[in-house]
Design a protein around this motif. Sequence first.
Motif, PDB file in Angstrom:
ATOM      1  N   GLU A  17     -23.439  85.717  44.529  1.00  0.00           N
ATOM      2  CA  GLU A  17     -22.833  86.085  45.798  1.00  0.00           C
ATOM      3  C   GLU A  17     -23.942  86.446  46.787  1.00  0.00           C
ATOM      4  O   GLU A  17     -24.821  87.234  46.480  1.00  0.00           O
ATOM      5  N   ILE A  18     -23.889  85.834  47.941  1.00  0.00           N
ATOM      6  CA  ILE A  18     -24.901  86.095  48.962  1.00  0.00           C
ATOM      7  C   ILE A  18     -24.411  87.254  49.824  1.00  0.00           C
ATOM      8  O   ILE A  18     -23.381  87.158  50.486  1.00  0.00           O
ATOM      9  N   LYS A  19     -25.157  88.349  49.768  1.00  0.00           N
ATOM     10  CA  LYS A  19     -24.800  89.523  50.547  1.00  0.00           C
ATOM     11  C   LYS A  19     -25.634  89.539  51.821  1.00  0.00           C
ATOM     12  O   LYS A  19     -26.856  89.538  51.763  1.00  0.00           O
ATOM     13  N   VAL A  20     -24.960  89.532  52.948  1.00  0.00           N
ATOM     14  CA  VAL A  20     -25.653  89.503  54.226  1.00  0.00           C
ATOM     15  C   VAL A  20     -25.245  90.726  55.027  1.00  0.00           C
ATOM     16  O   VAL A  20     -24.060  91.013  55.179  1.00  0.00           O
ATOM     17  N   THR A  21     -26.228  91.425  55.526  1.00  0.00           N
ATOM     18  CA  THR A  21     -25.946  92.594  56.346  1.00  0.00           C
ATOM     19  C   THR A  21     -26.307  92.296  57.794  1.00  0.00           C
ATOM     20  O   THR A  21     -27.066  91.368  58.077  1.00  0.00           O
ATOM     21  N   ALA A  22     -25.778  93.092  58.675  1.00  0.00           N
ATOM     22  CA  ALA A  22     -26.082  92.934  60.096  1.00  0.00           C
ATOM     23  C   ALA A  22     -27.534  93.322  60.342  1.00  0.00           C
ATOM     24  O   ALA A  22     -28.075  94.205  59.675  1.00  0.00           O
ATOM     25  N   PRO A  23     -28.181  92.671  61.298  1.00  0.00           N
ATOM     26  CA  PRO A  23     -29.569  93.013  61.601  1.00  0.00           C
ATOM     27  C   PRO A  23     -29.657  94.398  62.230  1.00  0.00           C
ATOM     28  O   PRO A  23     -28.702  94.878  62.854  1.00  0.00           O
ATOM     29  N   SER A  24     -30.800  95.019  62.084  1.00  0.00           N
ATOM     30  CA  SER A  24     -30.993  96.336  62.684  1.00  0.00           C
ATOM     31  C   SER A  24     -31.124  96.201  64.203  1.00  0.00           C
ATOM     32  O   SER A  24     -31.446  95.122  64.720  1.00  0.00           O
ATOM     33  N   LEU A  25     -30.868  97.303  64.882  1.00  0.00           N
ATOM     34  CA  LEU A  25     -31.012  97.275  66.337  1.00  0.00           C
ATOM     35  C   LEU A  25     -32.453  96.987  66.739  1.00  0.00           C
ATOM     36  O   LEU A  25     -32.702  96.314  67.736  1.00  0.00           O
ATOM     37  N   ARG A  26     -33.408  97.476  65.953  1.00  0.00           N
ATOM     38  CA  ARG A  26     -34.818  97.186  66.252  1.00  0.00           C
ATOM     39  C   ARG A  26     -35.103  95.697  66.192  1.00  0.00           C
ATOM     40  O   ARG A  26     -35.827  95.158  67.022  1.00  0.00           O
ATOM     41  N   ASP A  31     -36.161  90.546  68.803  1.00  0.00           N
ATOM     42  CA  ASP A  31     -35.829  89.119  68.881  1.00  0.00           C
ATOM     43  C   ASP A  31     -35.240  88.715  70.232  1.00  0.00           C
ATOM     44  O   ASP A  31     -35.519  87.627  70.736  1.00  0.00           O
ATOM     45  N   LEU A  32     -34.403  89.577  70.798  1.00  0.00           N
ATOM     46  CA  LEU A  32     -33.720  89.233  72.049  1.00  0.00           C
ATOM     47  C   LEU A  32     -34.464  89.729  73.284  1.00  0.00           C
ATOM     48  O   LEU A  32     -34.059  89.440  74.408  1.00  0.00           O
ATOM     49  N   ASP A  33     -35.502  90.505  73.052  1.00  0.00           N
ATOM     50  CA  ASP A  33     -36.319  91.058  74.136  1.00  0.00           C
ATOM     51  C   ASP A  33     -35.467  91.882  75.116  1.00  0.00           C
ATOM     52  O   ASP A  33     -35.516  91.700  76.327  1.00  0.00           O
ATOM     53  N   VAL A  34     -34.646  92.761  74.536  1.00  0.00           N
ATOM     54  CA  VAL A  34     -33.833  93.696  75.321  1.00  0.00           C
ATOM     55  C   VAL A  34     -34.020  95.092  74.733  1.00  0.00           C
ATOM     56  O   VAL A  34     -34.514  95.238  73.614  1.00  0.00           O
ATOM     57  N   ASN A  35     -33.622  96.105  75.480  1.00  0.00           N
ATOM     58  CA  ASN A  35     -33.751  97.464  74.944  1.00  0.00           C
ATOM     59  C   ASN A  35     -32.457  97.903  74.260  1.00  0.00           C
ATOM     60  O   ASN A  35     -31.429  97.232  74.336  1.00  0.00           O
ATOM     61  N   LYS A  36     -32.537  99.053  73.600  1.00  0.00           N
ATOM     62  CA  LYS A  36     -31.406  99.545  72.815  1.00  0.00           C
ATOM     63  C   LYS A  36     -30.188  99.835  73.699  1.00  0.00           C
ATOM     64  O   LYS A  36     -29.049  99.605  73.302  1.00  0.00           O
ATOM     65  N   ASN A  41     -24.666  98.654  75.421  1.00  0.00           N
ATOM     66  CA  ASN A  41     -23.756  98.221  76.496  1.00  0.00           C
ATOM     67  C   ASN A  41     -23.031  96.933  76.116  1.00  0.00           C
ATOM     68  O   ASN A  41     -21.837  96.781  76.395  1.00  0.00           O
ATOM     69  N   TRP A  42     -23.749  96.001  75.514  1.00  0.00           N
ATOM     70  CA  TRP A  42     -23.105  94.760  75.072  1.00  0.00           C
ATOM     71  C   TRP A  42     -22.033  95.054  74.036  1.00  0.00           C
ATOM     72  O   TRP A  42     -20.949  94.481  74.076  1.00  0.00           O
ATOM     73  N   LYS A  43     -22.374  95.946  73.122  1.00  0.00           N
ATOM     74  CA  LYS A  43     -21.404  96.280  72.070  1.00  0.00           C
ATOM     75  C   LYS A  43     -20.145  96.893  72.672  1.00  0.00           C
ATOM     76  O   LYS A  43     -19.024  96.610  72.231  1.00  0.00           O
ATOM     77  N   LYS A  44     -20.330  97.722  73.682  1.00  0.00           N
ATOM     78  CA  LYS A  44     -19.202  98.419  74.293  1.00  0.00           C
ATOM     79  C   LYS A  44     -18.442  97.530  75.289  1.00  0.00           C
ATOM     80  O   LYS A  44     -17.211  97.462  75.261  1.00  0.00           O
ATOM     81  N   ASN A  45     -19.177  96.845  76.166  1.00  0.00           N
ATOM     82  CA  ASN A  45     -18.548  96.109  77.271  1.00  0.00           C
ATOM     83  C   ASN A  45     -18.331  94.623  77.000  1.00  0.00           C
ATOM     84  O   ASN A  45     -17.509  93.994  77.657  1.00  0.00           O
ATOM     85  N   ARG A  46     -19.110  94.075  76.097  1.00  0.00           N
ATOM     86  CA  ARG A  46     -18.984  92.642  75.793  1.00  0.00           C
ATOM     87  C   ARG A  46     -18.954  92.447  74.280  1.00  0.00           C
ATOM     88  O   ARG A  46     -19.851  91.860  73.688  1.00  0.00           O
ATOM     89  N   PRO A  47     -17.902  92.940  73.650  1.00  0.00           N
ATOM     90  CA  PRO A  47     -17.849  92.918  72.173  1.00  0.00           C
ATOM     91  C   PRO A  47     -17.900  91.511  71.574  1.00  0.00           C
ATOM     92  O   PRO A  47     -18.471  91.324  70.501  1.00  0.00           O
ATOM     93  N   PHE A  52     -20.789  87.756  68.324  1.00  0.00           N
ATOM     94  CA  PHE A  52     -21.374  86.422  68.163  1.00  0.00           C
ATOM     95  C   PHE A  52     -22.840  86.513  67.742  1.00  0.00           C
ATOM     96  O   PHE A  52     -23.290  85.782  66.853  1.00  0.00           O
ATOM     97  N   ILE A  53     -23.574  87.415  68.358  1.00  0.00           N
ATOM     98  CA  ILE A  53     -24.991  87.600  68.015  1.00  0.00           C
ATOM     99  C   ILE A  53     -25.123  88.036  66.562  1.00  0.00           C
ATOM    100  O   ILE A  53     -25.935  87.491  65.805  1.00  0.00           O
ATOM    101  N   ILE A  54     -24.322  89.006  66.152  1.00  0.00           N
ATOM    102  CA  ILE A  54     -24.384  89.508  64.778  1.00  0.00           C
ATOM    103  C   ILE A  54     -24.021  88.401  63.786  1.00  0.00           C
ATOM    104  O   ILE A  54     -24.704  88.204  62.773  1.00  0.00           O
ATOM    105  N   GLU A  55     -22.958  87.654  64.067  1.00  0.00           N
ATOM    106  CA  GLU A  55     -22.548  86.565  63.175  1.00  0.00           C
ATOM    107  C   GLU A  55     -23.616  85.476  63.101  1.00  0.00           C
ATOM    108  O   GLU A  55     -23.831  84.884  62.043  1.00  0.00           O
TER     109      GLU A  55
END
Length: 89
Positions: A17-26, A31-36, A41-47, A52-55
């Motif tokens: 079974e392949i266990k995949v976890t979400a990437p860390s915020l760091r 990778d995305l060259d954005v701040n925390k 804000n994306w998590k709250k306002n653009r879920p 999609f990014i996490i998946e």
Amino acid sequence: MTFVPIFYKISKLYEEEIKVTAPSLRKLEFDLDVNKTTLHNWKKNRPKLFEFIIESYKDREILKKHLELLLEQKNLIEKEINLTKDRIN
């Protein structure tokens, strides 16, 4: 060694079974060259965007695991071929 054990090993590799976890915020920050704050804000306002990014990261990890399994399968098959050649000669 015969083909039966080799292919048994290969099938066992795919049964893991392949266990995949979400990437860390760091990692996302880097990778995305954005701040925390932007990520929160994306998590709250653009879920949907955030999800999609996490998946995408999860899919990437699964593909990486499958590639590793395919390489291991290739090595097992090459080993079996070499054993068979040696047996014939």
